[in-house]
Design a protein around this motif. Structure first.
Motif: not given
Length: 186
Positions: A141-155, A157-165
């Motif tokens: 399988m192969m995926f190559f397209d737009k991805v949006e990541f939402q990050w939040v800073r806690r303690d 460190q940047w942590l992933l909050e959401d993503f949309v492919a």
């Protein structure tokens, strides 16, 4: 200012131009003040490049968090991936567990990365790449397209909050896509 703190090229280019001018003045006059001006330009350029390397901006921190996440996905390391996801985001954690159980990832990447940081949250838009083997069917399988990541800073460190492919410009339901072995649009 962030451009100077995130990329050494403008510093080096500016320093090279000024050093060239000071060098030409020194070669034509051969005076101590012109030699001192050349030395000051070279030292200042070196100090600015060192400062650029030592100062890590929030954008660079987010980019490093993204690279760490992609490396963890590529190495199929679920505990490391989960450590990079905000604890309060159960859907993303569940999606990660489900997706990583269905695919042996062989390669990941991101290109055309745009990072927007506002306070303790950040958005990353990029072209995502993921290659792997579907565990139940053995199909590549192969995926190559737009991805949006939402990050939040806690303690600190940047942590992933959401993503949309996205698939052909439409949000993709990654879990249903892998279950059905074809793109499933939200």
């Amino acid at each position: 200012m962030n451009t100077l703190l995130e990329n050494p090229l403008p510093i080096i280019a500016g320093g090279a131009v000024l050093a060239t001018l000071c060098g030409l003045v020194f070669l034509s006059r051969r005076t101590v003040p012109s030699l001192l001006a050349l030395a000051v330009v070279v030292l200042l350029t070196m100090l600015l490049v060192i400062s650029e390397r030592l100062i890590v901006t929030p954008r660079e921190e987010v980019e490093q968090a993204l690279n760490t996440l992609l490396a963890a996905v590529e190495s199929n390391d679920l505990p490391r991936v989960l450590a990079l996801i905000d604890l309060g985001v159960t859907q993303v954690r569940s999606d990660a567990e489900t997706l990583m159980a269905m695919v042996d990832v062989t390669d990941t990447g991101a290109s055309a990365i745009k990072i927007d940081v506002e306070g303790s949250s950040a958005t990353v838009d990029c072209r995502g790449k993921l290659r792997g083997i579907h565990r139940s069917s053995g199909a590549a399988m192969m995926f190559f397209d737009k991805v949006e990541f939402q990050w939040v800073r806690r303690d600190e460190q940047w942590l992933l909050e959401d993503f949309v492919a996205y698939w052909k410009g439409k949000p993709l339901n990654a879990v249903n896509s892998l279950k059905g072995k074809r793109p499933a649009i939200h």
